[in-house]
Design a protein around this motif. Structure first.
Motif, PDB file in Angstrom:
ATOM      1  N   ILE A  21      39.878  67.857  46.489  1.00 37.50           N
ATOM      2  CA  ILE A  21      40.605  69.000  45.318  1.00 37.50           C
ATOM      3  C   ILE A  21      41.965  69.205  45.841  1.00 37.50           C
ATOM      4  O   ILE A  21      42.460  69.350  44.995  1.00 37.50           O
ATOM      5  N   ALA A  22      42.526  68.786  47.104  1.00 32.25           N
ATOM      6  CA  ALA A  22      44.260  68.823  47.388  1.00 32.25           C
ATOM      7  C   ALA A  22      44.171  68.332  46.608  1.00 32.25           C
ATOM      8  O   ALA A  22      45.402  68.033  45.842  1.00 32.25           O
ATOM      9  N   PHE A  23      44.139  67.172  46.582  1.00 34.82           N
ATOM     10  CA  PHE A  23      44.123  65.752  45.561  1.00 34.82           C
ATOM     11  C   PHE A  23      44.681  66.200  44.173  1.00 34.82           C
ATOM     12  O   PHE A  23      45.457  65.657  43.445  1.00 34.82           O
ATOM     13  N   ILE A  24      43.433  66.987  43.967  1.00 36.03           N
ATOM     14  CA  ILE A  24      43.732  66.879  42.197  1.00 36.03           C
ATOM     15  C   ILE A  24      44.665  68.388  41.447  1.00 36.03           C
ATOM     16  O   ILE A  24      44.818  68.485  41.489  1.00 36.03           O
ATOM     17  N   LEU A  25      44.757  69.442  42.930  1.00 36.33           N
ATOM     18  CA  LEU A  25      45.366  70.336  43.052  1.00 36.33           C
ATOM     19  C   LEU A  25      46.399  69.776  43.103  1.00 36.33           C
ATOM     20  O   LEU A  25      48.057  70.823  41.429  1.00 36.33           O
ATOM     21  N   PHE A  26      47.031  69.114  43.683  1.00 29.47           N
ATOM     22  CA  PHE A  26      48.430  67.936  43.142  1.00 29.47           C
ATOM     23  C   PHE A  26      48.650  67.272  41.884  1.00 29.47           C
ATOM     24  O   PHE A  26      49.311  67.544  41.528  1.00 29.47           O
ATOM     25  N   ALA A  27      48.125  66.574  41.323  1.00 30.41           N
ATOM     26  CA  ALA A  27      47.710  65.868  40.156  1.00 30.41           C
ATOM     27  C   ALA A  27      47.558  67.312  39.134  1.00 30.41           C
ATOM     28  O   ALA A  27      48.583  67.214  37.954  1.00 30.41           O
ATOM     29  N   ILE A  28      47.248  68.289  39.046  1.00 31.74           N
ATOM     30  CA  ILE A  28      47.185  69.019  37.683  1.00 31.74           C
ATOM     31  C   ILE A  28      48.743  70.135  38.227  1.00 31.74           C
ATOM     32  O   ILE A  28      49.197  70.101  36.930  1.00 31.74           O
ATOM     33  N   ILE A  29      49.047  70.255  39.379  1.00 32.09           N
ATOM     34  CA  ILE A  29      50.581  70.726  38.645  1.00 32.09           C
ATOM     35  C   ILE A  29      51.469  69.642  39.302  1.00 32.09           C
ATOM     36  O   ILE A  29      52.380  70.033  38.250  1.00 32.09           O
ATOM     37  N   PHE A  30      51.520  68.799  39.046  1.00 31.94           N
ATOM     38  CA  PHE A  30      52.541  67.622  38.960  1.00 31.94           C
ATOM     39  C   PHE A  30      52.441  67.134  37.291  1.00 31.94           C
ATOM     40  O   PHE A  30      53.681  67.355  36.561  1.00 31.94           O
ATOM     41  N   ILE A  31      51.470  67.309  36.511  1.00 29.02           N
ATOM     42  CA  ILE A  31      51.222  67.389  35.119  1.00 29.02           C
ATOM     43  C   ILE A  31      51.930  67.868  34.668  1.00 29.02           C
ATOM     44  O   ILE A  31      52.981  68.358  33.950  1.00 29.02           O
ATOM     45  N   LEU A  32      51.239  69.135  35.483  1.00 30.98           N
ATOM     46  CA  LEU A  32      52.165  70.678  34.895  1.00 30.98           C
ATOM     47  C   LEU A  32      53.804  70.787  34.728  1.00 30.98           C
ATOM     48  O   LEU A  32      54.162  70.907  33.824  1.00 30.98           O
ATOM     49  N   THR A  33      54.249  70.134  36.055  1.00 34.71           N
ATOM     50  CA  THR A  33      55.764  70.123  36.398  1.00 34.71           C
ATOM     51  C   THR A  33      56.140  69.211  34.885  1.00 34.71           C
ATOM     52  O   THR A  33      57.135  69.424  34.353  1.00 34.71           O
TER      53      THR A  33
END
Length: 151
Positions: free
Chosen positions: A126-138
């Motif tokens: 879950i933490a990795f997916i959250l990181f990926a979502i934040i990274f892509i939106l950034t």
């Protein structure tokens, strides 16, 4: 006006937490905007006034372009903060996400999965997916603001 249980109503619990988070972070973003505004040289405004620019033209052609890095920074920081809302939901619901899971945020779910249910692998995913979502939106925000924005 009679008292109302804002956090007891499942329809109003999450919007109330959102308002709390917005209220607590507005001051930080305003201080950053103030620093960005103070960084703009007054000689640019003086030159624009001498050239006959109106106040609207000063804002559109001087203030906004020179505040673009500050706006980008505030958007990125607020996006990250939006996805990481934890403390308000934890305190209000005593860590349960209630009533009826209406205050269950991603980070609260991650916390409960890892530390209440002891499913560390699932919580890490879950933490990795959250990181990926934040990274892509950034990255999307960086693309939207153009290449002249420096990190």
């Amino acid at each position: 006006m009679p008292p109302y249980n804002w956090f007891g109503d499942p329809r109003l619990a999450l919007p109330t937490i959102m308002m709390m988070a917005i209220w607590s972070s507005v001051g930080l973003y305003m201080v950053i905007f103030l620093a960005g505004l103070q960084d703009i040289p007054s000689s640019l405004y003086e030159a624009a006034r001498i050239d006959g620019a109106s106040k609207i033209q000063e804002v559109l052609y001087i203030t906004v372009p020179l505040l673009k890095p500050t706006i980008f920074f505030n958007l990125v920081v607020s996006l990250i903060g939006t996805f990481q809302v934890f403390d308000q939901a934890f305190v209000v619901s005593n860590g349960t996400g209630g009533p009826l899971d209406s205050t269950m945020t991603v980070v609260l779910y991650l916390y409960n999965t890892g530390f209440r249910d002891f499913q560390m692998g699932y919580a890490s995913a879950i933490a990795f997916i959250l990181f990926a979502i934040i990274f892509i939106l950034t990255l999307i925000q960086r693309k939207f603001f153009g290449e002249e924005t420096e990190f």
